[in-house]
Design an enzyme around this catalytic site. Structure first.
Site, PDB file in Angstrom:
ATOM      1  N   ASP A   1      -1.934  11.010  -0.786  1.00 64.33           N
ATOM      2  CA  ASP A   1      -1.390   9.904  -1.328  1.00 64.33           C
ATOM      3  C   ASP A   1       0.171  10.082  -1.587  1.00 64.33           C
ATOM      4  O   ASP A   1       0.687  11.007  -2.211  1.00 64.33           O
ATOM      5  CB  ASP A   1      -2.142   9.596  -2.725  1.00 64.33           C
ATOM      6  CG  ASP A   1      -1.499   8.165  -3.793  1.00 64.33           C
ATOM      7  OD1 ASP A   1      -0.339   8.031  -3.137  1.00 64.33           O
ATOM      8  OD2 ASP A   1      -2.231   7.560  -4.196  1.00 64.33           O
TER       9      ASP A   1
ATOM     10  N   LYS B   1       5.020   0.457  -4.866  1.00 61.76           N
ATOM     11  CA  LYS B   1       6.136   1.513  -5.604  1.00 61.76           C
ATOM     12  C   LYS B   1       7.453   1.330  -4.825  1.00 61.76           C
ATOM     13  O   LYS B   1       8.230   0.436  -4.599  1.00 61.76           O
ATOM     14  CB  LYS B   1       5.429   2.390  -6.238  1.00 61.76           C
ATOM     15  CG  LYS B   1       4.000   2.539  -6.518  1.00 61.76           C
ATOM     16  CD  LYS B   1       3.850   1.769  -7.576  1.00 61.76           C
ATOM     17  CE  LYS B   1       2.422   1.460  -8.124  1.00 61.76           C
ATOM     18  NZ  LYS B   1       1.377   2.411  -7.994  1.00 61.76           N
TER      19      LYS B   1
ATOM     20  N   TYR C   1      -4.034   9.739  -9.623  1.00 60.37           N
ATOM     21  CA  TYR C   1      -3.897   8.503 -10.442  1.00 60.37           C
ATOM     22  C   TYR C   1      -5.120   7.815 -10.855  1.00 60.37           C
ATOM     23  O   TYR C   1      -6.159   7.797 -10.078  1.00 60.37           O
ATOM     24  CB  TYR C   1      -3.415   7.574  -9.153  1.00 60.37           C
ATOM     25  CG  TYR C   1      -3.194   6.256  -9.503  1.00 60.37           C
ATOM     26  CD1 TYR C   1      -2.438   5.508 -10.539  1.00 60.37           C
ATOM     27  CD2 TYR C   1      -4.089   5.073  -8.959  1.00 60.37           C
ATOM     28  CE1 TYR C   1      -1.966   4.387 -10.789  1.00 60.37           C
ATOM     29  CE2 TYR C   1      -3.775   3.684  -9.214  1.00 60.37           C
ATOM     30  CZ  TYR C   1      -2.831   3.506 -10.076  1.00 60.37           C
ATOM     31  OH  TYR C   1      -2.818   2.114 -10.299  1.00 60.37           O
TER      32      TYR C   1
ATOM     33  N   ARG D   1      -6.332 -13.569   9.227  1.00 57.04           N
ATOM     34  CA  ARG D   1      -7.026 -12.157   8.567  1.00 57.04           C
ATOM     35  C   ARG D   1      -7.184 -11.155   9.593  1.00 57.04           C
ATOM     36  O   ARG D   1      -6.803  -9.891   9.337  1.00 57.04           O
ATOM     37  CB  ARG D   1      -8.463 -12.546   8.334  1.00 57.04           C
ATOM     38  CG  ARG D   1      -9.067 -11.291   7.706  1.00 57.04           C
ATOM     39  CD  ARG D   1     -10.383 -11.524   6.929  1.00 57.04           C
ATOM     40  NE  ARG D   1     -11.208 -12.667   7.386  1.00 57.04           N
ATOM     41  CZ  ARG D   1     -11.915 -12.770   8.341  1.00 57.04           C
ATOM     42  NH1 ARG D   1     -12.035 -11.977   9.273  1.00 57.04           N
ATOM     43  NH2 ARG D   1     -12.698 -13.966   8.554  1.00 57.04           N
TER      44      ARG D   1
HETATM   45  C1  LIG Z   1      -0.003   2.544  -8.047  1.00 62.30           C
HETATM   46  C2  LIG Z   1      -0.712   3.696  -7.426  1.00 62.30           C
HETATM   47  C3  LIG Z   1      -1.910   3.456  -6.470  1.00 62.30           C
HETATM   48  C4  LIG Z   1      -2.479   1.975  -6.536  1.00 62.30           C
HETATM   49  O1  LIG Z   1      -1.925   1.168  -5.765  1.00 62.30           O
HETATM   50  P1  LIG Z   1      -1.941  -0.327  -6.231  1.00 62.30           P
HETATM   51  O2  LIG Z   1      -0.739  -0.851  -5.239  1.00 62.30           O
HETATM   52  O3  LIG Z   1      -1.471  -0.543  -7.696  1.00 62.30           O
HETATM   53  O4  LIG Z   1      -3.088  -0.941  -5.920  1.00 62.30           O
HETATM   54  C5  LIG Z   1      -2.315   4.674  -5.936  1.00 62.30           C
HETATM   55  N1  LIG Z   1      -1.559   5.957  -5.907  1.00 62.30           N
HETATM   56  C6  LIG Z   1      -0.561   6.032  -6.700  1.00 62.30           C
HETATM   57  C7  LIG Z   1       0.115   7.439  -6.705  1.00 62.30           C
HETATM   58  C8  LIG Z   1      -0.125   5.020  -7.435  1.00 62.30           C
HETATM   59  O5  LIG Z   1       1.071   5.192  -8.285  1.00 62.30           O
END
Ligand SMILES: *Cc1c(COP(=O)(O)O)cnc(C)c1O
Length: 395
Positions: A188, A213, A115, A63
């Site tokens: 982000d 993503k 988001y 961890r």
């Molecule tokens: C999918 C997404 C998140 C969240 O991420 P997870 O891996 O699903 O927890 C945050 N910001 C954006 C822009 C996203 O597309």
């Protein structure tokens, strides 16, 4: 208990002049010392043997630190041009770790089309413990400057946004935020990826990713990542990573690192395929509005051109009614109807009923006739043919 393993690339590890893909393939990924394995192994272990009490290789409990995770953190930090990188089990776990910088009474400024999951985390989880928030049109930084809420400690920017592809001028919001030394700017960068946009260079303090993503890129792993040059933020994140424990598994780190190696070639193809899809949409009589930062008519085009080196594979459009949007989303064959984005295969979805359903009734609600595409890296002609037959079904 040892300190969390450092995530700073070692001095001299990144030769000056290495390009993006060279870094993606080599930083933090020297052949393994004992066997010469060329790829970073999956260190599938929860604990590490010690030679004597407290005398060990730098790892003691997984961890706290795991070599596969260290490789991922080091490589991704290099891609963002950051001093520090910290990985988490999901994008939202990464966001949660950042938000734990806050104390009751602190305020978060966010964009008005963030988001849905970010909105839910800030409003429903942190809202319960006394964190306040407000949603602003961050494309107008002077309005934010004038409205600046008391006790703002974080400004949370997404650009381009999910799902409306709004572009926020990072340098302009950074300038407004910098007038308040107590506040930090978080960007982000999930949609753009570090290949197309590096927010730290425009004044952001913290960059966050859902590596689920584009960075992972193959719809086979969930993960999150934070990059920063701010040592105080890094120490906080490393503490939370170990103390809260939302860590990515070694196998997940391996898959994400494997994906990141091809990010640049994938993004080039996402960019060009999206441009072809946009051509089709702009000319199609049943399509009302096309949202893609590469369009000269897009309100954020100039800012996108300044801060991005390409416009990405996410495209949204409106069809005039909820029914026709649903019809298109359910009529494609190559574009799979599914949530998520950023992988090799093309996806289609209806944000109002799917990814952004949790924002219904809030300032972040999305239009009901909106369709979102994650344009993959298949052959562009096949994608154009598939979307054309789906659009042609609109009566
Ligand atoms: C999918 C997404 C998140 C969240 O991420 P997870 O891996 O699903 O927890 C945050 N910001 C954006 C822009 C996203 O597309």
């Amino acid at each position: 208990m040892t300190e969390p393993v450092t995530t700073r690339p070692e001095d001299g590890e990144i030769p000056a002049g290495w390009g993006f893909s060279t870094k993606a393939i080599h930083v933090g990924q020297d052949p393994e010392a004992t066997t010469g394995a060329v790829t970073v192994p999956v260190f599938q272990t929860s604990t590490f043997a010690q030679d004597a009490v407290g005398k060990h290789s730098g790892y003691e409990y997984a961890r706290t630190g795991n070599p596969t995770r260290t490789a991922l953190q080091t490589a991704l930090a290099a891609l963002e041009g950051a001093s520090f990188g910290v990985s988490f089990a999901s994008g939202l776990a990464a966001e949660d770790a950042i938000l734990r910088l806050l104390e009751p009474g602190d305020h978060v400024v966010m964009g008005n089309d963030a988001y849905g999951g970010t909105f839910r985390l800030i409003s429903k989880v942190f809202g319960r413990v006394g964190i306040t928030w407000s949603a602003h049109d961050l494309t107008d930084p002077s309005a934010l400057d004038a409205a600046w809420p008391d006790n703002t400690k974080l400004v949370w920017v997404e650009t381009p946004t999910n799902p409306l592809l709004t572009v926020v001028d990072i340098a302009a919001v950074a300038a407004v935020t910098a007038r308040r030394p107590e506040a930090r700017l978080v960007v982000d960068n999930t949609f753009a990826t570090p290949y197309l946009q590096q927010p730290l260079a425009y004044g952001a303090d913290v960059v966050v990713h859902s590596t689920t993503k584009y960075l992972g890129g193959h719809s086979d792993v969930v993960g999150g990542f934070v990059a920063t040059d701010d040592a105080e933020v890094h120490d906080h994140l490393a503490f939370v990573q170990n103390a809260v424990g939302a860590v990515p598994a070694p196998w997940d780190c391996y898959l994400t690192l494997r994906g990141a190696k091809t990010l640049a070639v994938r993004m080039d193809r996402h960019n060009s395929n999206a441009a072809r899809i946009v051509e089709l949409l702009v000319d199609h009589p049943k399509v009302h509005r096309v949202l893609w930062p590469g369009l000269e008519s897009h309100p954020g085009h100039a800012a996108a051109k300044r801060q991005m080196s390409g416009y990405g594979g996410m495209v949204s459009f409106t069809t005039g009614s909820r029914e026709s949007a649903m019809l298109v989303a359910e009529s494609t064959e190559l574009f799979t109807l599914a949530e998520s984005l950023g992988a090799v295969e093309s996806l289609i979805e209806h944000p109002g009923a799917m990814t952004h359903a949790s924002a219904a009734g809030s300032p972040l609600e999305v239009p009901e006739d909106l369709v979102r595409l994650s344009v993959g890296i298949e052959d562009a002609d096949d994608l154009v043919a598939d979307l054309t037959q789906a659009l042609d079904r609109i009566p």
